[in-house]
Design an enzyme around this catalytic site. Structure first.
Site, PDB file in Angstrom:
ATOM      1  N   THR A 192       0.838  -1.210   0.000  1.00 33.62           N
ATOM      2  CA  THR A 192       0.000   0.000   0.000  1.00 33.62           C
ATOM      3  C   THR A 192       0.870   1.257   0.000  1.00 33.62           C
ATOM      4  OG1 THR A 192      -1.696  -1.176   1.233  1.00 33.62           O
ATOM      5  CG2 THR A 192      -1.802   1.217   1.291  1.00 33.62           C
ATOM      6  N   VAL A 193       1.783   1.341   0.931  1.00 35.50           N
ATOM      7  CA  VAL A 193       2.600   2.559   1.058  1.00 35.50           C
ATOM      8  C   VAL A 193       3.731   2.555   0.025  1.00 35.50           C
ATOM      9  CG1 VAL A 193       4.018   3.934   2.628  1.00 35.50           C
ATOM     10  CG2 VAL A 193       2.066   2.656   3.532  1.00 35.50           C
ATOM     11  N   ARG A 240       3.345  -7.703 -10.715  1.00 38.33           N
ATOM     12  CA  ARG A 240       3.396  -6.322 -10.208  1.00 38.33           C
ATOM     13  C   ARG A 240       2.762  -5.383 -11.225  1.00 38.33           C
ATOM     14  NH1 ARG A 240       5.004  -6.787  -4.840  1.00 38.33           N
ATOM     15  NH2 ARG A 240       6.284  -8.646  -4.780  1.00 38.33           N
ATOM     16  N   LYS A 261       5.941   1.956  12.856  1.00 36.50           N
ATOM     17  CA  LYS A 261       5.885   2.305  14.282  1.00 36.50           C
ATOM     18  C   LYS A 261       6.157   1.113  15.191  1.00 36.50           C
ATOM     19  CE  LYS A 261       1.866   1.629  12.270  1.00 36.50           C
ATOM     20  NZ  LYS A 261       1.067   2.145  11.195  1.00 36.50           N
ATOM     21  N   GLY A 264      -0.097   9.576   9.720  1.00 33.59           N
ATOM     22  CA  GLY A 264      -0.228   9.720   8.257  1.00 33.59           C
ATOM     23  C   GLY A 264       0.364  11.054   7.834  1.00 33.59           C
ATOM     24  N   GLY A 269      -6.843   0.072   2.276  1.00 36.39           N
ATOM     25  CA  GLY A 269      -5.403   0.180   2.575  1.00 36.39           C
ATOM     26  C   GLY A 269      -5.118   0.899   3.875  1.00 36.39           C
ATOM     27  N   LYS A 312       2.387   4.027  18.488  1.00 41.65           N
ATOM     28  CA  LYS A 312       2.423   5.442  18.083  1.00 41.65           C
ATOM     29  C   LYS A 312       2.541   6.356  19.297  1.00 41.65           C
ATOM     30  CE  LYS A 312      -0.276   4.767  13.860  1.00 41.65           C
ATOM     31  NZ  LYS A 312      -1.638   4.599  13.339  1.00 41.65           N
ATOM     32  N   GLY A 371      -3.663   5.240   5.070  1.00 42.75           N
ATOM     33  CA  GLY A 371      -3.941   5.078   3.641  1.00 42.75           C
ATOM     34  C   GLY A 371      -2.708   5.411   2.812  1.00 42.75           C
TER      35      GLY A 371
HETATM   36  P1  NDP Z   1       1.676  -3.959   2.849  1.00 39.45           P
HETATM   37  O1  NDP Z   1       1.387  -5.240   3.530  1.00 39.45           O
HETATM   38  O2  NDP Z   1       0.677  -3.429   1.910  1.00 39.45           O
HETATM   39  O3  NDP Z   1       3.071  -4.067   2.078  1.00 39.45           O
HETATM   40  C1  NDP Z   1       4.200  -4.658   2.636  1.00 39.45           C
HETATM   41  C2  NDP Z   1       5.280  -4.796   1.581  1.00 39.45           C
HETATM   42  O4  NDP Z   1       6.450  -5.291   2.212  1.00 39.45           O
HETATM   43  C3  NDP Z   1       4.942  -5.754   0.439  1.00 39.45           C
HETATM   44  O5  NDP Z   1       5.422  -5.253  -0.770  1.00 39.45           O
HETATM   45  C4  NDP Z   1       5.695  -7.040   0.816  1.00 39.45           C
HETATM   46  O6  NDP Z   1       6.203  -7.780  -0.286  1.00 39.45           O
HETATM   47  C5  NDP Z   1       6.887  -6.466   1.543  1.00 39.45           C
HETATM   48  N1  NDP Z   1       7.357  -7.446   2.540  1.00 39.45           N
HETATM   49  C6  NDP Z   1       6.646  -8.019   3.528  1.00 39.45           C
HETATM   50  N2  NDP Z   1       7.432  -8.890   4.200  1.00 39.45           N
HETATM   51  C7  NDP Z   1       8.629  -8.866   3.609  1.00 39.45           C
HETATM   52  C8  NDP Z   1       9.848  -9.558   3.816  1.00 39.45           C
HETATM   53  N3  NDP Z   1       9.991 -10.472   4.793  1.00 39.45           N
HETATM   54  N4  NDP Z   1      10.893  -9.314   3.014  1.00 39.45           N
HETATM   55  C9  NDP Z   1      10.781  -8.403   2.011  1.00 39.45           C
HETATM   56  N5  NDP Z   1       9.649  -7.702   1.757  1.00 39.45           N
HETATM   57  C10 NDP Z   1       8.588  -7.943   2.555  1.00 39.45           C
HETATM   58  O7  NDP Z   1       1.948  -2.903   4.036  1.00 39.45           O
HETATM   59  P2  NDP Z   1       1.666  -1.339   4.065  1.00 39.45           P
HETATM   60  O8  NDP Z   1       2.233  -0.725   2.868  1.00 39.45           O
HETATM   61  O9  NDP Z   1       0.264  -1.073   4.432  1.00 39.45           O
HETATM   62  O10 NDP Z   1       2.503  -0.905   5.361  1.00 39.45           O
HETATM   63  C11 NDP Z   1       3.896  -0.889   5.333  1.00 39.45           C
HETATM   64  C12 NDP Z   1       4.424  -0.206   6.571  1.00 39.45           C
HETATM   65  O11 NDP Z   1       3.918   1.107   6.630  1.00 39.45           O
HETATM   66  C13 NDP Z   1       4.039  -0.855   7.888  1.00 39.45           C
HETATM   67  O12 NDP Z   1       5.085  -0.684   8.816  1.00 39.45           O
HETATM   68  C14 NDP Z   1       2.834  -0.047   8.335  1.00 39.45           C
HETATM   69  O13 NDP Z   1       2.650  -0.054   9.731  1.00 39.45           O
HETATM   70  C15 NDP Z   1       3.265   1.325   7.872  1.00 39.45           C
HETATM   71  N6  NDP Z   1       2.180   2.263   7.677  1.00 39.45           N
HETATM   72  C16 NDP Z   1       1.102   1.926   6.928  1.00 39.45           C
HETATM   73  C17 NDP Z   1       0.095   2.812   6.716  1.00 39.45           C
HETATM   74  C18 NDP Z   1      -1.108   2.489   5.912  1.00 39.45           C
HETATM   75  O14 NDP Z   1      -2.027   3.305   5.921  1.00 39.45           O
HETATM   76  N7  NDP Z   1      -1.152   1.370   5.213  1.00 39.45           N
HETATM   77  C19 NDP Z   1       0.153   4.170   7.297  1.00 39.45           C
HETATM   78  C20 NDP Z   1       1.349   4.431   8.054  1.00 39.45           C
HETATM   79  C21 NDP Z   1       2.309   3.507   8.230  1.00 39.45           C
HETATM   80  P3  NDP Z   1       5.235  -8.542  -1.341  1.00 39.45           P
HETATM   81  O15 NDP Z   1       4.701  -7.423  -2.188  1.00 39.45           O
HETATM   82  O16 NDP Z   1       6.128  -9.460  -2.065  1.00 39.45           O
HETATM   83  O17 NDP Z   1       4.183  -9.203  -0.538  1.00 39.45           O
HETATM   84  N1  HSE Z   2      -3.120   0.861  10.399  1.00 39.18           N
HETATM   85  C1  HSE Z   2      -2.779   2.196  10.715  1.00 39.18           C
HETATM   86  C2  HSE Z   2      -4.028   2.978  11.016  1.00 39.18           C
HETATM   87  C3  HSE Z   2      -2.063   2.824   9.562  1.00 39.18           C
HETATM   88  O1  HSE Z   2      -5.114   2.539  10.637  1.00 39.18           O
HETATM   89  O2  HSE Z   2      -3.932   4.036  11.637  1.00 39.18           O
HETATM   90  C4  HSE Z   2      -1.560   4.219   9.857  1.00 39.18           C
HETATM   91  O3  HSE Z   2      -0.518   4.188  10.770  1.00 39.18           O
END
Ligand code: NDP
Ligand code: HSE
Length: 577
Positions: free
Chosen positions: A265-266, A295, A348, A376, A428, A446, A543
């Site tokens: 997502t991010v 992808r 976090k 965010g 997301g 957080k 998001g």
């Molecule tokens: P996703 O689950 O959508 O994406 C995670 C990504 O990391 C994927 O591309 C995955 O690979 C890769 N990944 C997972 N495990 C491994 C591993 N062991 N080795 C290599 N790559 C790996 O997560 P998000 O994007 O939602 O979140 C990512 C981070 O951002 C988290 O720490 C979350 O807390 C933080 N965050 C998220 C927010 C949100 O709104 N979603 C907001 C703020 C922070 P593959 O594509 O191959 O599965």
């Molecule tokens: N899962 C977290 C939330 C993402 O919903 O606030 C942002 O940190």
């Protein structure tokens, strides 16, 4: 109003097309993170004004100036509305105010008018309700209410006119070059030498193609200083009453080499924004779990790897971690820091549970920047940091988990809990393991990061009492409603005589409470200081795009620091500019 105001003007050379929106949003967000209120004046996209003019001239022999003015101002109306949508997507609260709403009056000539006045009180009031006001430049209203244009390049004049009226702290005219270049005696441009400062008269002599002469005349008459710069820059040319001075510059510094951990997502949002900024960033590799997975088309397979060591062999200057969890993410962050890379992380959980990292998150020295881990695109960490420079914080109270807030809203509206969670996942918002959201733990992580920074002492996860949404019942929701309030998951940390008391729990928020009305995935934080000051900040807390904006802002901060050091300045100087 306490917060300083900055007026930014984005010209057509910046707003070439929609691909420019990320860099414009980031330039605005950079100021919001610094605690400033922004008036963003926009020109039309690319050649839009010329296209409109040509079409009118082709269709009609002698177009009526008033009708022509109405047609041409639609270019700025379009770009302002589009920028408003882009800011909304990035979770940055903004409003659009046009010349009519601003009471910006002008006097004849209809196509080359002089601005007269605007409603300063209204604009200042609006800036107290949202941090960003977008203004379509170039036009004003005649006393009879019909439009008048401020002449070719008139958005420069709009920006300087508003700067003067608001007594704004700064005005930056954003162009596609980073300031005014030295013009050699044969008339050619010297791309290695820029005016660090330029007098109004010299600007009028050499700045013609870059800035509207009428706007410079206005600034000269009123003594308004302004900077001409490029988005993302910490330099540019300051125009004012003083003498002109040159400086040697590298106007095309190499893009920063960035390795990206995670493409979910991010990560995908961050990848796309970096790709839209090829002059500033070059993605050298992407770490994913499954490099064989299909992808999106814009992701080159050659960049993908599932090995941390392979990723770091690409010699990135900055590593962005958007993987999540405490396994591979920890390995990546530690190895990247050990090899001297700057690191940006949104994780976090990792930051709050790793004492070495937690201790480093408070130092904005460009080694580990973590804004996206809390709030965010709401600049919560930056805000507490800025406030603590002047006053002690005694209490923070906020809604810090977008998923829980979204679910509570939905369940309150009669949606089943599991359906609401599924929608939060689809949007997301939720963690890969949503138990972290629902249990309240995400909020605990957080709060540990935020409270540590707010109170200048480490607040660990173990010290925080918490409950999550397991305790939500229809009875509790009804009780809240019957009281006219809302049931929310609230994080609180208070400085007491015995130390910091921190808690995450379900609370009924009354309509008088500043946290009331925080809907869907929004986050909101109330900060109280020892001097009885209350600061409230608000925006989208989860998001893809809000988080991307926050990660990218940290990335730019590191890049500016690197460039400053290369130019013999300090990182702190770059961050202050
Ligand atoms: P996703 O689950 O959508 O994406 C995670 C990504 O990391 C994927 O591309 C995955 O690979 C890769 N990944 C997972 N495990 C491994 C591993 N062991 N080795 C290599 N790559 C790996 O997560 P998000 O994007 O939602 O979140 C990512 C981070 O951002 C988290 O720490 C979350 O807390 C933080 N965050 C998220 C927010 C949100 O709104 N979603 C907001 C703020 C922070 P593959 O594509 O191959 O599965
Ligand atoms: N899962 C977290 C939330 C993402 O919903 O606030 C942002 O940190």
């Amino acid at each position: 109003m306490r917060d300083p105001i900055v007026v930014l003007k984005f010209g057509s050379s910046v707003l070439k097309n929609h691909d420019a929106l990320p860099s414009v949003v980031l330039e605005i967000y950079r100021e919001v993170r610094r605690g400033r209120r922004v008036v963003a004046v926009v020109s039309a996209f690319g050649n839009r004004t010329d296209e409109l003019l040509e079409s009118a001239q082709k269709l009609f022999e002698d177009p009526d100036p008033s009708c022509l003015a109405r047609l041409l101002e639609t270019g700025e109306a379009e770009s302002a509305a589009t920028l408003g949508l882009a800011l909304d997507q990035a979770g940055i609260p903004a409003k659009i105010l046009d010349a009519g709403q601003l009471g910006l009056t002008a006097q004849e000539d209809v196509l080359d008018a002089e601005p007269l006045e605007f409603d300063v009180v209204r604009l200042k009031h609006e800036l107290m309700t949202v941090p960003v006001i977008v203004v379509p430049g170039f036009s004003g209203k005649l006393p009879n209410g019909s439009p008048a244009l401020l002449g070719r390049g008139g958005s420069d004049l709009t920006a300087l006119f508003l700067t003067f009226g608001l007594r704004a702290q700064e005005c930056r005219l954003l162009k596609d070059v980073d300031g005014l270049l030295h013009v050699r005696s044969d008339g050619t441009l010297d791309h290695g030498t820029r005016y660090a400062t330029v007098s109004y008269d010299e600007c009028l002599r050499v700045g013609g193609p870059l800035i509207q002469p009428k706007a410079v005349e206005f600034a000269k008459m009123r003594g308004v200083k302004f900077t001409i710069a490029r988005c993302g820059s910490s330099g540019g040319t300051l125009t004012g009453p003083g003498v002109s001075r040159f400086e040697a510059v590298d106007l095309r510094p190499a893009p920063t080499r960035v390795a990206l951990g995670g493409l979910g997502t991010v990560g995908l949002g961050v990848f796309r924004w970096m790709n839209s900024l090829p002059e500033d960033f070059c993605v050298v590799g992407i770490l994913v779990k499954d490099s064989g997975k299909s992808r999106p088309e814009d992701v080159p397979a050659s960049l993908l790897t599932s090995s941390v060591d392979h990723l770091l062999e690409e010699q990135p200057e900055v590593v962005i971690e958007t993987i999540g969890g405490t396994g591979t993410a920890a390995d990546l962050v530690h190895k990247a820091m050990d090899s001297g890379c700057g690191v940006v992380s949104a994780n976090k959980q990792l930051l709050a549970l790793d004492p070495e990292l937690l201790a480093k998150t408070g130092h904005r020295d460009g080694q580990l920047l973590v804004s996206a881990s809390v709030g965010g695109s709401v600049p919560v960490l930056e805000s507490v940091e800025t406030i603590t420079l002047r006053q002690d914080i005694i209490k923070i109270k906020g809604i810090l988990n977008g998923t829980c807030n979204f679910i509570l809203d939905q369940v309150n509206d009669g949606v089943e809990f599991q359906d609401a969670l599924a929608e939060a996942q689809e949007r997301g918002l939720a963690e890969a393991n949503p138990h972290l959201d629902i249990s309240g733990l995400d909020c605990v992580y957080k709060l540990a990061l935020l409270a540590s920074r707010a109170f200048g002492q480490e607040v660990t996860v173990d010290e925080i009492e918490y409950e999550g949404l397991a305790e939500v019942s229809s009875g509790k929701l009804k009780t809240a409603r019957d009281k006219g309030g809302e049931l929310k998951l609230v994080a609180t940390a208070i400085r007491t005589a015995k130390g910091i008391k921190a808690r995450v729990g379900l609370v009924i928020i009354s309509p008088q409470d500043p946290l009331f009305g925080c809907a869907k995935e929004a986050n909101r934080l109330l900060i109280e200081t020892a001097g009885h000051r209350q600061v409230l900040i608000h925006g989208k807390g989860a998001g893809r795009w809000p988080t991307t904006a926050s990660v990218m802002a940290d990335l730019y901060e590191i890049r500016r620091g690197h460039l400053a050091v290369r130019q013999g300045r300090t990182r702190q100087e770059a961050m202050a500019s």
